[in-house]
Design a protein around this motif. Structure first.
Motif, PDB file in Angstrom:
ATOM      1  N   ASP A   1       3.184   7.528   7.240  1.00 37.72           N
ATOM      2  CA  ASP A   1       3.823   8.807   7.518  1.00 37.72           C
ATOM      3  C   ASP A   1       5.335   8.649   7.554  1.00 37.72           C
ATOM      4  O   ASP A   1       5.885   7.608   7.174  1.00 37.72           O
ATOM      5  N   ALA A   2       6.004   9.687   8.034  1.00 42.98           N
ATOM      6  CA  ALA A   2       7.465   9.662   8.088  1.00 42.98           C
ATOM      7  C   ALA A   2       7.982   8.559   9.003  1.00 42.98           C
ATOM      8  O   ALA A   2       9.048   7.988   8.760  1.00 42.98           O
ATOM      9  N   TRP A   3       7.224   8.225  10.076  1.00 41.61           N
ATOM     10  CA  TRP A   3       7.651   7.163  10.976  1.00 41.61           C
ATOM     11  C   TRP A   3       7.684   5.823  10.255  1.00 41.61           C
ATOM     12  O   TRP A   3       8.631   5.047  10.402  1.00 41.61           O
ATOM     13  N   VAL A   4       6.644   5.538   9.473  1.00 39.85           N
ATOM     14  CA  VAL A   4       6.594   4.281   8.734  1.00 39.85           C
ATOM     15  C   VAL A   4       7.669   4.255   7.654  1.00 39.85           C
ATOM     16  O   VAL A   4       8.355   3.247   7.464  1.00 39.85           O
ATOM     17  N   ARG A   5       7.837   5.378   6.945  1.00 38.74           N
ATOM     18  CA  ARG A   5       8.856   5.419   5.893  1.00 38.74           C
ATOM     19  C   ARG A   5      10.257   5.286   6.471  1.00 38.74           C
ATOM     20  O   ARG A   5      11.154   4.742   5.828  1.00 38.74           O
ATOM     21  N   PHE A   6      10.443   5.787   7.703  1.00 34.75           N
ATOM     22  CA  PHE A   6      11.736   5.630   8.357  1.00 34.75           C
ATOM     23  C   PHE A   6      11.987   4.181   8.752  1.00 34.75           C
ATOM     24  O   PHE A   6      13.070   3.633   8.524  1.00 34.75           O
ATOM     25  N   ALA A   7      10.975   3.544   9.349  1.00 33.15           N
ATOM     26  CA  ALA A   7      11.153   2.168   9.823  1.00 33.15           C
ATOM     27  C   ALA A   7      11.226   1.174   8.679  1.00 33.15           C
ATOM     28  O   ALA A   7      11.937   0.168   8.771  1.00 33.15           O
ATOM     29  N   TYR A   8      10.478   1.444   7.599  1.00 36.74           N
ATOM     30  CA  TYR A   8      10.429   0.520   6.463  1.00 36.74           C
ATOM     31  C   TYR A   8      10.690   1.280   5.167  1.00 36.74           C
ATOM     32  O   TYR A   8       9.800   1.447   4.334  1.00 36.74           O
ATOM     33  N   PRO A   9      11.916   1.751   4.967  1.00 39.71           N
ATOM     34  CA  PRO A   9      12.213   2.584   3.801  1.00 39.71           C
ATOM     35  C   PRO A   9      12.072   1.862   2.464  1.00 39.71           C
ATOM     36  O   PRO A   9      11.873   2.515   1.435  1.00 39.71           O
ATOM     37  N   LEU A  10      12.161   0.542   2.478  1.00 40.56           N
ATOM     38  CA  LEU A  10      12.051  -0.201   1.227  1.00 40.56           C
ATOM     39  C   LEU A  10      10.659  -0.784   1.007  1.00 40.56           C
ATOM     40  O   LEU A  10      10.370  -1.308  -0.070  1.00 40.56           O
ATOM     41  N   PHE A  11       9.795  -0.688   2.040  1.00 41.75           N
ATOM     42  CA  PHE A  11       8.457  -1.252   1.894  1.00 41.75           C
ATOM     43  C   PHE A  11       7.519  -0.543   2.871  1.00 41.75           C
ATOM     44  O   PHE A  11       7.289  -0.989   3.979  1.00 41.75           O
ATOM     45  N   TYR A  12       7.024   0.603   2.445  1.00 39.23           N
ATOM     46  CA  TYR A  12       6.201   1.374   3.362  1.00 39.23           C
ATOM     47  C   TYR A  12       4.834   1.735   2.801  1.00 39.23           C
ATOM     48  O   TYR A  12       3.993   2.289   3.513  1.00 39.23           O
ATOM     49  N   VAL A  13       4.582   1.461   1.533  1.00 41.97           N
ATOM     50  CA  VAL A  13       3.317   1.893   0.930  1.00 41.97           C
ATOM     51  C   VAL A  13       2.173   1.038   1.449  1.00 41.97           C
ATOM     52  O   VAL A  13       2.182  -0.179   1.294  1.00 41.97           O
ATOM     53  N   HIS A  14       1.214   1.697   2.079  1.00 40.95           N
ATOM     54  CA  HIS A  14       0.038   0.990   2.614  1.00 40.95           C
ATOM     55  C   HIS A  14      -0.998   0.921   1.493  1.00 40.95           C
ATOM     56  O   HIS A  14      -1.598   1.922   1.134  1.00 40.95           O
ATOM     57  N   MET A  15      -1.218  -0.261   0.944  1.00 36.52           N
ATOM     58  CA  MET A  15      -2.010  -0.404  -0.265  1.00 36.52           C
ATOM     59  C   MET A  15      -3.495  -0.625  -0.014  1.00 36.52           C
ATOM     60  O   MET A  15      -4.250  -0.861  -0.941  1.00 36.52           O
ATOM     61  N   TYR A  16      -3.928  -0.562   1.242  1.00 32.44           N
ATOM     62  CA  TYR A  16      -5.329  -0.823   1.524  1.00 32.44           C
ATOM     63  C   TYR A  16      -6.195   0.362   1.116  1.00 32.44           C
ATOM     64  O   TYR A  16      -5.736   1.490   1.018  1.00 32.44           O
ATOM     65  N   TYR A  17      -7.479   0.085   0.933  1.00 30.07           N
ATOM     66  CA  TYR A  17      -8.428   1.103   0.514  1.00 30.07           C
ATOM     67  C   TYR A  17      -8.481   2.252   1.513  1.00 30.07           C
ATOM     68  O   TYR A  17      -8.470   2.065   2.717  1.00 30.07           O
ATOM     69  N   GLY A  18      -8.560   3.471   0.968  1.00 28.81           N
ATOM     70  CA  GLY A  18      -8.793   4.629   1.814  1.00 28.81           C
ATOM     71  C   GLY A  18      -7.686   4.912   2.794  1.00 28.81           C
ATOM     72  O   GLY A  18      -7.957   5.267   3.932  1.00 28.81           O
ATOM     73  N   SER A  19      -6.420   4.778   2.371  1.00 21.67           N
ATOM     74  CA  SER A  19      -5.325   4.974   3.312  1.00 21.67           C
ATOM     75  C   SER A  19      -5.113   6.440   3.676  1.00 21.67           C
ATOM     76  O   SER A  19      -4.341   6.746   4.554  1.00 21.67           O
TER      77      SER A  19
END
Length: 255
Positions: free
Chosen positions: A198-216
């Motif tokens: 979400d926006a919290w993760v994208r804020f904390a990790y703007p250069l690496f935030y994509v959660h690549m696990y199944y069914g995210s």
């Protein structure tokens, strides 16, 4: 006592202090740019970076030093029962249940291997954290795999799993969810918490935030839970978290 000093969940420095260290570095750059008369843009950029790093530490990193927050009041509303914590790790989700439901007991299950940012992942660390909360008498620790649990069918009134099952392969997820359904009593509840980009993760990790696990996203988890034998009764989000409160579906003849 502040939770930051009360518990030791064993997260590596990159997760626990990464943003704080970044704040120190950017602050030094800001100070140097002022004293050495560097271009004004360096002071502006470094100052903004300091604010970002401190905010990210407070909203994301610091939370790893505290028990997880129970996302819904509807989980185990009776307040008592035998609860399974699947993939308990160093105890954040175990403490979440023990603190929010002081009449419940928890069986904490984990393989207790190194990984996922936890150093020294062992039963002793989990037990020490629970002891610090004064709840050791309501804790049982077992070593085992979520995909093949060492419990009889219908052994638990409720179950939780936080930020674990979403690290497995698609097959592993299917196996784990099926096992959760098997070990719950008829009508038992299962609270699943997974990482949400979400926006919290994208804020904390703007250069690496994509959660690549199944069914995210919910489109992956809803059918997976349904196929495993659950009915979803509530879903929602917390910062960096998506949760599903599900109930084991009754089969014909069960009450």
């Amino acid at each position: 006592m502040i939770d930051f000093f009360k518990y030791d969940f064993g997260y590596t420095w990159q997760w626990s202090y990464g943003h704080l260290l970044a704040a120190v570095v950017f602050l030094l750059v800001a100070v140097l740019s002022s004293r050495l008369a560097w271009p004004v843009w360096t002071r502006i950029v470094s100052t903004v970076a300091v604010i970002w790093a401190v905010a990210a530490f407070v909203t994301f990193d610091a939370g790893l030093s505290r028990p997880a927050a129970l996302p819904t009041s509807h989980f185990l509303e009776s307040g008592s029962g035998r609860v399974l914590d699947g993939g308990a790790g160093s105890g954040r989700s175990t403490l979440m249940v023990l603190l929010a439901r002081p009449r419940a007991t928890v069986v904490a299950l984990d393989l207790f291997r190194e990984g996922y940012g936890i150093g020294g992942n062992a039963p002793d660390r989990l037990r020490t954290n629970v002891r610090a909360a004064g709840a050791e008498n309501r804790l049982e620790i077992r070593t085992g795999d979520l995909r093949e649990m060492p419990f009889e069918a219908g052994s638990f009134d409720a179950a939780v799993s936080a930020y674990v099952i979403d690290h497995l392969s698609k097959k592993g997820i299917q196996q784990s969810l099926a096992e959760m359904a098997r070990v719950l009593r008829p009508d038992g509840q299962f609270l699943l918490m997974v990482i949400n980009t979400d926006a919290w993760v994208r804020f904390a990790y703007p250069l690496f935030y994509v959660h690549m696990y199944y069914g995210s996203g919910q489109d992956g988890w809803r059918p997976a839970l349904t196929d495993a034998g659950f009915d979803i009764v509530e879903q929602g989000t917390q910062p960096a978290t998506m949760y599903f409160l599900a109930q084991k579906r009754l089969r014909p003849g069960e009450e």
